[in-house]
Enzyme design. Structure first.
Site, PDB file in Angstrom:
ATOM      1  CG  ASN A 152       1.413  -7.015  -3.370  1.00  0.00           C
ATOM      2  OD1 ASN A 152       0.696  -7.361  -2.422  1.00  0.00           O
ATOM      3  ND2 ASN A 152       1.946  -5.818  -3.423  1.00  0.00           N
ATOM      4  N   GLY A 228      -4.825  -4.889   1.564  1.00  0.00           N
ATOM      5  CA  GLY A 228      -5.582  -5.200   0.351  1.00  0.00           C
ATOM      6  C   GLY A 228      -6.184  -3.952  -0.246  1.00  0.00           C
ATOM      7  CD  GLU A 250      -0.141  -1.289   2.703  1.00  0.00           C
ATOM      8  OE1 GLU A 250      -0.648  -0.577   1.789  1.00  0.00           O
ATOM      9  OE2 GLU A 250       0.491  -2.317   2.492  1.00  0.00           O
ATOM     10  CB  CYS A 284       0.019  -0.856  -1.995  1.00  0.00           C
ATOM     11  SG  CYS A 284       1.382  -1.067  -0.830  1.00  0.00           S
ATOM     12  CD  GLU A 460       1.379  -2.856   7.574  1.00  0.00           C
ATOM     13  OE1 GLU A 460       0.595  -3.819   7.519  1.00  0.00           O
ATOM     14  OE2 GLU A 460       1.959  -2.370   6.576  1.00  0.00           O
TER      15      GLU A 460
END
Length: 491
Positions: A152, A228, A250, A284, A460
């Site tokens: 994305n 993912g 993530e 997400c 992150e």
């Protein structure tokens, strides 16, 4: 019709796939191929990892000031090529051009931030009872890092691994998503222009179960960063575990966006829209569960329905478009299935749905609002990754928290209230890695980002994200010239 072919980027040059095979990349607006990418396999991955391993000693020894200079310049080059990068991602994934371009421009700040952190791989002095023993720590890079971003926002999500990895002195092999791969291919060339030594950044295209699996399992890859879905993550972690290598994951979410009855409905409506319909719900952190207190539920749902019906669908390249098509046919099919299932289970269509008008071509699904959803319905429990909002009504604060936390996911959440005490209470109680209060989808390079439960682990961004790319080493010094005492006891 001929289409452009795009090879891997290994050791500073374009490299065709070992197998000679290429994969089509489809335009979601036309559903037809518009380019081809190399189909990587274990041989291509081995070549890329070997190049990264050979480049590692030199890059690791490169002075922090030089690493910072290169990353700073790379950030500038990304911003200078923002239009080209945005065109690639918008056409490949169907995302609205103005959002994608904004991401590319913002990446300058991400690379600049991590450029400065190249100077901050700092250790500590550890106090010891002995007057002659001195213990210090230093932080060292891992070596070759495998980075697998999601489709994305591959440039944006990839930067959260690439920039800190390179700043810390690691080298990287990236396996882009097979959908929306071309922007990362261009990044390899920009990195070379910025002065990054050949082999420090390598890009191998292909399927996850082929190139991705080979990357995760390669013996010279020391750590893996994956973005993912949970199912793919299980395969990644199992493969990594076989090699005893750490991972940062993530993953997806089913985030609750909670609205209490003390808010001004007219002022907060866009907070709902931003949470779910930006990027056609393909994010997400999408606030796909709208939890609304009963006192304002009818009013807010009515306002959201009216605004949703005005969302402009169309070609994502057009500056007037507010929502483009869904990126992949399989996601489109899954969204349609879940909406039909929810309607069968008793949900009411307030806007959108299977009968709504959509453009005649492309994988479009109308932005949809479903009222009357309960938290046990499949539409409220599964990540759809599409433009579908599930409205769940609650009575009081305790019920809102209970519903929000009754999920396998824990990536993000939103709270909308004018009560500061409530905001603090609820934010601390939500089981999520990020909680926004009176806003949604805010992100900053200095703020750690990641999930809990099946939304992943590790972080992150920020100092926490930078630390993921280094390992502490303890070094002991003895200053006494006296012979060691009892050799059979700890010092």
């Amino acid at each position: 019709m001929t289409t452009d072919r795009h090879d891997h980027w290994i050791a500073g040059r374009a490299v065709p796939p070992h197998s000679g095979d290429y994969l089509p990349t489809l335009d979601p607006m036309t559903t037809r191929p518009w380019a081809e990418i190399a189909r990587g396999d274990a041989d291509d991955i081995d070549r890329a990892v070997t190049a990264a391993q050979e480049a590692f000693p030199v890059w690791r020894a490169t002075a922090p000031s030089r690493r910072a200079e290169i990353l700073w310049k790379l950030g500038d080059l990304i911003a200078e090529h923002a239009d080209e990068l945005a065109q690639l991602e918008s056409r490949d994934a169907g995302k609205v051009i103005r959002e994608v371009r904004g991401q590319q421009v913002a990446l300058r700040n991400w690379y600049h931030y991590y450029a400065t952190l190249a100077h901050h791989m700092e250790g500590r002095h550890i106090p010891h009872d002995s007057r002659t023993l001195t213990a210090i720590t230093v932080r060292e890079p891992y070596g070759v890092i495998g980075v697998i971003p999601a489709f994305n926002s591959p440039m944006f999500l990839g930067a959260m691994g690439l920039a800190p990895a390179l700043a810390a002195g690691n080298t990287v092999v990236v396996k882009p998503p097979e959908v929306n791969a071309l922007s990362l291919r261009l990044l390899g060339q920009l990195a070379q222009q910025a002065g990054l030594p050949d082999g420090c950044l390598n890009i191998v295209h292909g399927y996850g179960h082929e190139a991705g699996d080979a990357l995760v399992g390669h013996t010279l890859v020391r750590k893996v960063f994956f973005t993912g879905g949970p199912e793919s993550a299980r395969a990644v972690t199992a493969r990594a575990a076989a090699g005893l290598k750490p991972t940062v994951l993530e993953l997806g979410g089913k985030s609750a966006n909670i609205f209490f009855d003390d808010v001004d409905v007219e002022q907060v409506t866009n907070g709902v829209i931003a949470g779910i319909f930006a990027a056609a719900g393909q994010t997400c952190v999408a606030g796909s569960r709208l939890l609304v207190q009963r006192g304002i539920a009818d009013q807010l749902v009515k306002a959201i329905g009216e605004r949703t019906q005005r969302i402009r669908l169309g070609n994502p390249i057009s500056p007037d478009t507010e929502m483009g098509p869904i990126s992949q046919e399989k996601i489109h099919t899954g969204v349609a299935h879940r909406v039909a299932e929810a309607i069968s289970d008793g949900a009411e269509v307030v806007a959108g749905g299977p009968e709504a008008a959509i453009p005649g071509e492309g994988w479009f699904y109308a932005p949809t609002v479903l009222d009357g959803v309960t938290n046990d319905m499949a539409v409220a429990r599964n990540e759809l990754f599409g433009p579908v909002l599930s409205v769940i009504r609650f009575q009081d604060e305790d019920e809102a928290v209970a519903i929000a936390n009754d999920s396998d996911f824990g990536l993000a959440g939103g709270i909308w209230t004018n009560n500061l005490q409530r905001a603090h209470r609820v934010a601390r109680q939500l089981e999520a890695g990020t909680v926004w209060v009176n806003t949604y989808r805010a992100l900053h390079y200095g703020t750690p980002f990641g999930g809990t439960k099946t939304s992943g682990y590790g972080r992150e961004n920020g100092l926490d994200g930078f630390a993921e790319f280094t390992q502490p080493k303890s070094i002991w010094f003895e200053s006494s010239t006296e012979p060691m005492a009892d050799p059979f006891t700890l010092r």
